[in-house]
Scaffold this motif. Structure first.
Motif, short mmCIF file in Angstrom:
data_model
loop_
_atom_site.label_atom_id
_atom_site.label_comp_id
_atom_site.label_asym_id
_atom_site.label_seq_id
_atom_site.Cartn_x
_atom_site.Cartn_y
_atom_site.Cartn_z
N PRO A 1 0.28 -1.41 -0.11
CA PRO A 1 0.36 0.01 -0.07
C PRO A 1 0.79 1.02 0.40
O PRO A 1 1.71 1.71 0.55
CB PRO A 1 -0.82 -0.10 1.38
CG PRO A 1 0.10 -0.79 2.06
CD PRO A 1 0.39 -1.90 1.52
N SER A 2 0.06 2.15 -0.40
CA SER A 2 1.17 3.48 -0.25
C SER A 2 1.49 4.63 1.39
O SER A 2 0.67 4.09 2.28
CB SER A 2 0.44 4.80 -1.41
OG SER A 2 0.68 5.35 -0.88
N PRO A 3 1.78 4.32 1.44
CA PRO A 3 2.63 4.72 2.65
C PRO A 3 2.21 6.25 3.09
O PRO A 3 2.10 6.97 3.62
CB PRO A 3 3.76 5.01 3.09
CG PRO A 3 4.67 5.02 1.38
CD PRO A 3 3.86 4.25 0.72
N ILE A 4 1.29 7.17 1.51
CA ILE A 4 1.42 8.28 1.72
C ILE A 4 0.07 9.06 0.62
O ILE A 4 -0.12 7.42 -0.18
CB ILE A 4 2.09 9.56 1.42
CG1 ILE A 4 2.72 9.39 -0.32
CG2 ILE A 4 3.66 9.70 1.78
CD1 ILE A 4 3.09 10.50 -1.22
N ASP A 5 -0.52 9.50 0.86
CA ASP A 5 -1.69 10.11 0.25
C ASP A 5 -1.71 11.08 -0.50
O ASP A 5 -0.76 12.84 0.06
CB ASP A 5 -2.59 10.95 1.00
CG ASP A 5 -4.20 10.81 0.02
OD1 ASP A 5 -4.93 10.39 0.07
OD2 ASP A 5 -4.19 11.75 -1.16
N ALA A 6 -1.48 11.57 -1.79
CA ALA A 6 -0.81 12.27 -2.46
C ALA A 6 -1.31 13.80 -2.86
O ALA A 6 -0.69 14.30 -4.11
CB ALA A 6 -0.01 11.54 -3.37
N TYR A 7 -2.48 13.54 -2.39
CA TYR A 7 -3.19 14.97 -2.55
C TYR A 7 -3.63 15.26 -0.88
O TYR A 7 -3.18 16.47 -0.85
CB TYR A 7 -3.76 14.21 -3.05
CG TYR A 7 -5.49 14.84 -4.22
CD1 TYR A 7 -5.12 16.22 -4.44
CD2 TYR A 7 -6.81 14.95 -3.92
CE1 TYR A 7 -5.90 17.60 -5.18
CE2 TYR A 7 -7.55 15.71 -4.04
CZ TYR A 7 -6.87 16.97 -4.84
OH TYR A 7 -8.23 18.21 -5.14
N PHE A 8 -4.83 14.54 -0.86
CA PHE A 8 -5.14 15.36 1.16
C PHE A 8 -3.53 15.17 1.86
O PHE A 8 -3.37 16.88 2.21
CB PHE A 8 -5.29 14.15 1.30
CG PHE A 8 -6.61 14.55 0.44
CD1 PHE A 8 -8.28 15.43 0.51
CD2 PHE A 8 -7.37 13.31 -0.20
CE1 PHE A 8 -9.17 15.88 -0.09
CE2 PHE A 8 -8.38 13.05 -0.95
CZ PHE A 8 -9.65 14.39 -1.39
N GLY A 9 -3.41 14.59 1.73
CA GLY A 9 -1.49 14.53 2.14
C GLY A 9 -0.22 15.59 1.69
O GLY A 9 -0.07 15.44 1.88
N GLY A 10 -0.75 15.23 0.67
CA GLY A 10 0.59 15.72 -0.09
C GLY A 10 0.56 16.78 -0.41
O GLY A 10 0.99 17.88 -0.48
N VAL A 11 -0.83 18.05 -0.24
CA VAL A 11 -0.81 19.32 -0.04
C VAL A 11 0.11 19.56 1.36
O VAL A 11 0.46 21.06 1.58
CB VAL A 11 -1.97 20.29 0.43
CG1 VAL A 11 -2.63 19.29 -1.17
CG2 VAL A 11 -2.58 19.72 1.52
N TYR A 12 0.24 19.11 2.02
CA TYR A 12 1.29 19.13 3.29
C TYR A 12 2.25 19.21 2.93
O TYR A 12 3.11 20.20 3.35
CB TYR A 12 1.31 18.53 4.77
CG TYR A 12 0.07 18.08 5.15
CD1 TYR A 12 0.01 18.21 6.32
CD2 TYR A 12 -0.80 16.92 4.42
CE1 TYR A 12 -1.67 17.96 7.42
CE2 TYR A 12 -1.91 17.01 6.09
CZ TYR A 12 -2.21 17.13 6.65
OH TYR A 12 -3.61 16.49 7.49
N TYR A 13 2.73 18.33 2.22
CA TYR A 13 4.07 17.94 1.62
C TYR A 13 4.91 19.16 0.95
O TYR A 13 5.61 19.05 0.88
CB TYR A 13 4.20 16.93 1.01
CG TYR A 13 4.05 15.42 1.73
CD1 TYR A 13 3.57 15.72 3.47
CD2 TYR A 13 2.99 14.50 1.59
CE1 TYR A 13 2.98 14.72 3.80
CE2 TYR A 13 2.71 13.23 2.01
CZ TYR A 13 2.75 13.52 3.26
OH TYR A 13 1.99 12.02 3.93
#
Ligand code: SF4
Ligand code: SF4
Lengths: 435, 390
Positions: free
Chosen positions: A216-228
């Motif tokens: 599984p992906s360890p990140i959410d690249a959109y909702f989490g991505g906006v933090y990153y």
């Protein structure tokens, strides 16, 4: 860009660090006059942070204020204020949220008065509205404006002429103005140092984005991505803080990956990954957490998103390069996501669908943003046709709560997830790839 | 025998109504090797197209007549109409004779449409045509010369013949003549608006989007002569400038309604390309450099162009009001048109500072209901008269 509310729930050290950085910058802005520091207002896509830092200037980003105010549900009132003052209901709500905030006393997201800018540094890449936005701000502040016109990649490539044009503007217009306003002489070696730090952060940032290739992906690249994207897209790229932030973040994600964990959500770890999605378009900010919840509750993880590329496409190889400082700033501005033509955008999404083994594409079409939205229905068609994977189209807005309809969006998403299930049950996608 | 205005305008109306572009099709078929190059509002250097043996064809959407069926499937409800009707023209093969399409740098919608065109009509050469927002010769000028050179090369490829300096110079001459006549028509209307109704001037200018430049210039000359010779009733209308309609065009009925409600339109920004360069482009020396210099230093102002000097912002509209001796301004903008609608508050502030009254409304190219607009414009016309005769 940063989701401070969510940060209250999940307190990884990278998040705490980012929160500290953001509030630190607001504090500096608030005391800028007392500290004798000059302030540049500028935009996210194509920002020249490393250059601004060379002049000891502070960086105030109207888009970020709009986002932060959106998360705090303040933008509805600001937008109405701007409309009351003659701004059309049809135009970008970031602009109106900003103008409304100014009209109501220019109190920033953290409750303190924001300083008047000494310079409007207008580098508008990927969107025409930026140019009008700053003309409107200039009308209000009557301060100096430096304009950096970044040509559009109409043919999907960056030409030598484009780079030369941007570099010439930097040399002839932008740098002399920054020197004059700040009283600091330009030192290209200082710029090189900043760029080197940027490149280091960019390496770690790309590693984080690409961790989503794992299942599984360890990140959410959109909702989490906006933090990153927070530090690298805004006032921190090129700082030691940003480099440190991405180092921490990378280590945290590496740990999650090792443990086989999925992404962090506002209510804790995501238990199972059922759908892997690519998302095109910015998120809604006024109902950010409700919107996110509609995904994680269904086990939907965004494995790649285009929104996290508006401030640069580092995952496609671009790095700020101290060896060619001004050219590299030009390339950066020219390469941001919405400055790429529609065929390139579609190619990129198609690539994400393959590289990240996505089940489908979701488009969040934003009423405010012609730059993103005009043409998205063709994007959807093309991606479905090329990949054979199902797509969904929802509509909302950035910071105008009137255009976020939770029931409609939830319904749409639920039927979309069912469609993905059916497609899987029916033996996969049968991609009818075009020749 | 001299041609009457009615005959000239009937010809223009027929060209306007013909969404199959028969004139351009016939023009192309008449001589082997000719090309037709479509362009969207508001500005492209038509001289280069002409010098390549091409016909520049203004593609200004589908207007009131075109039923948009497929085009709507490409756009969300909150995007203006011109891109969807343009797609409709494309997918219904009405533009199938067009060899190349140019998409000027005006807004994100047209910008993205340039990429859509590449995907949907891969056999047609299409180009996003960028213009500089920096007006220094050594900065924006250098960039623009290079853009023009690339366009010149693309046109040479499309037509299969070199685009020579001599040919560009000759084309500049023809367009200088045409622009001078266009300016004359506008000046004539501003002097005697009852002799050149706005709907007629509009159709005349629309004809310039289709006809070969030589033919259009002839038409303008004939119109000027005919209009001057004809007596028409003079009404007690107020004089207004219409602004904001530089891209998606208002329905012809809207223009007629404004006039019927008691306003003479004495200046406007419909089809700015006809009046883009504000005086003659030099025919001496390097013709591409001359086109670039004209763009940088001598072209019309509009929302899509950056104004570097805050003190100058919006004065172009005040100048238009003064030049045409207008008494008020009507902001008529397409719904969802970012450039027009974002510019509007700045222009309104400048007008207010100059005590120039204004009203504002929105339209779509296929708006049918004219009653509200007629009422609004009528009230505006009356109030102008009240203010000017206290
Ligand atoms: S139109 Fe889109 S890209 Fe432009 S300022 Fe608004 S939200 Fe940003
Ligand atoms: S009408 Fe306005 S928004 Fe629409 S394409 Fe034209 S300039 Fe762009």
């Amino acid at each position: 860009m940063t989701v401070t509310q969510a940060a209250e729930v999940v307190k990884d050290s990278s998040m705490l660090k980012q929160k500290e950085m953001i509030s630190g910058n607001y504090r500096k802005l608030e005391t800028a006059a007392a500290d004798g520091r000059k302030v540049a207002a500028t935009f996210v896509p194509g920002n020249l942070n490393e250059l601004i830092m060379c002049f000891d200037m502070l960086n105030n980003l109207p888009e970020i204020n709009a986002i932060q105010n959106g998360l705090r549900k303040k933008t509805g009132g600001y937008i109405m204020e701007a409309e009351k003052r003659g701004h059309s209901e049809d135009v970008c709500t970031y602009v109106k949220a900003d103008l409304g905030m100014i009209a109501k006393g220019n109190i920033g997201p953290d409750g303190q008065k924001l300083p008047n800018p000494d310079l409007l540094l207008l580098s508008y890449t990927g969107c025409f509205t930026f140019m009008k936005w700053f003309e409107l701000l200039r009308d209000h502040y009557r301060c100096e404006t430096a304009m950096l016109h970044v040509p559009y990649q109409g043919d999907g490539k960056i030409s030598a002429n484009m780079i030369a044009y941007v570099v010439r503007q930097l040399k002839e217009e932008v740098i002399p103005k920054l020197e004059r306003i700040s009283g600091v002489k330009f030192d290209i070696d200082r710029l090189r140092e900043n760029l080197a730090r940027s490149a280091r952060a960019e390496e770690d940032f790309v590693w984080v984005l690409e961790s989503a290739k794992k299942k599984p992906s360890p990140i959410d690249a959109y909702f989490g991505g906006v933090y990153y994207i927070g530090p690298i897209f805004t006032a921190f790229r090129g700082t030691e803080d940003a480099t440190e932030y991405y180092r921490l973040l990378r280590a945290e994600i590496a740990e999650r990956m090792e443990r086989g964990q999925g992404p962090v959500t506002p209510t804790g770890d995501m238990p199972s990954e059922r759908y892997r999605l690519v998302v095109e378009g910015p998120p809604n900010w006024t109902s950010f957490r409700d919107f996110w919840k509609m995904f994680y509750e269904e086990g939907a993880v965004v494995v790649a998103s285009t929104y996290t590329k508006v401030g640069g496409l580092y995952d496609q190889g671009f790095r700020h390069d101290p060896a060619k400082p001004l050219e590299s700033l030009a390339e950066y501005c020219l390469g941001c996501y919405t400055n790429r033509n529609l065929p390139s955008r579609i190619d990129l999404i198609e690539k994400y669908m393959e590289d990240y083994q996505a089940d489908g594409i979701l488009i969040n079409s934003i009423k405010s943003c012609n730059s993103f939205s005009a043409g998205q229905l063709l994007v959807l068609r093309e991606i479905e046709r090329r990949t054979g994977k199902p797509g969904a189209f929802i509509e909302s807005d950035l910071v105008d709560p009137r255009y976020f309809s939770p029931a409609n969006i939830k319904n749409r998403l639920e039927s979309y997830f069912q469609m993905v299930d059916q497609r899987r049950a029916g033996g996969g996608s049968a991609p009818a790839r075009a020749a | 025998m001299n041609t009457s205005t009615a005959e000239i305008i009937a010809r223009c109306q027929a060209l306007f109504d013909d969404l199959n572009f028969s004139y351009a099709r016939e023009w192309k078929a008449a001589v082997p090797g000719r090309i037709v190059v479509g362009f969207m509002p508001f500005y492209v250097p038509r001289e280069l197209i002409h010098a390549a043996g091409g016909l520049p064809l203004g593609v200004l959407g589908g207007g009131e007549q075109l039923e948009v069926i497929q085009g709507d499937a490409y756009y969300q409800s909150y995007i203006c109409r011109i891109p969807r009707s343009t797609i409709e023209l494309g997918v219904t093969n009405r533009l199938d004779f067009v060899d190349a399409m140019l998409f000027p740098s005006i807004c994100d919608v047209i910008r993205n449409l340039s990429g859509m065109w590449k995907i949907m009509f891969p056999k047609v050469r299409s180009r996003y045509f960028d213009v500089p927002q920096n007006y220094r010769d050594d900065v924006g000028g250098a960039f623009y010369i290079s853009e023009l050179t690339e366009l010149r090369e693309m046109l040479a490829e499309a037509s299969g013949r070199a685009v020579t300096d001599a040919a560009i110079r000759a084309s500049i001459g023809l367009y200088n003549e045409n622009r001078a006549l266009v300016r004359e028509v506008y000046a004539f209307r501003a002097r005697q608006p009852w002799k050149a109704p706005s709907a007629e001037v509009y159709l005349l200018m629309r004809a310039g989007m289709i006809l070969a430049v030589e033919e259009h210039s002839r038409m303008l000359r004939e119109y000027l002569a005919a209009a001057a010779a004809e007596e028409r009733p003079r009404r007690d209308n107020s004089r207004v400038v219409v602004t904001g309609a530089f891209c998606e065009q208002p329905p012809l009925n809207l223009i007629k309604s404004i006039e019927l409600s008691g306003c003479y339109i004495v200046d406007d920004d419909f089809m700015l390309v006809n009046r883009w360069e504000q005086s003659d482009v030099s025919q001496e020396g390097d013709p591409v450099a001359n086109l670039a210099a004209a763009y940088l230093h001598n072209s019309a102002n509009t929302s899509a162009k950056y104004e570097p000097d805050v003190e100058q912002k919006g004065l172009y509209l005040v100048d238009a009001v003064k030049r045409s001796r207008a008494e008020g301004v009507i902001f008529a903008s397409p719904s969802f048109c970012d450039p027009a609608l974002l510019e509007r508050p700045m222009l309104q502030r400048v007008l207010a500072a100059h005590d120039i009254p204004f009203i504002a409304f929105k339209y779509a190219e296929n708006s049918g209901q004219m009653q509200p607009i007629r009422e609004q414009a009528g009230t505006f016309a009356d109030s102008i008269k009240l203010w000017s005769n206290p």
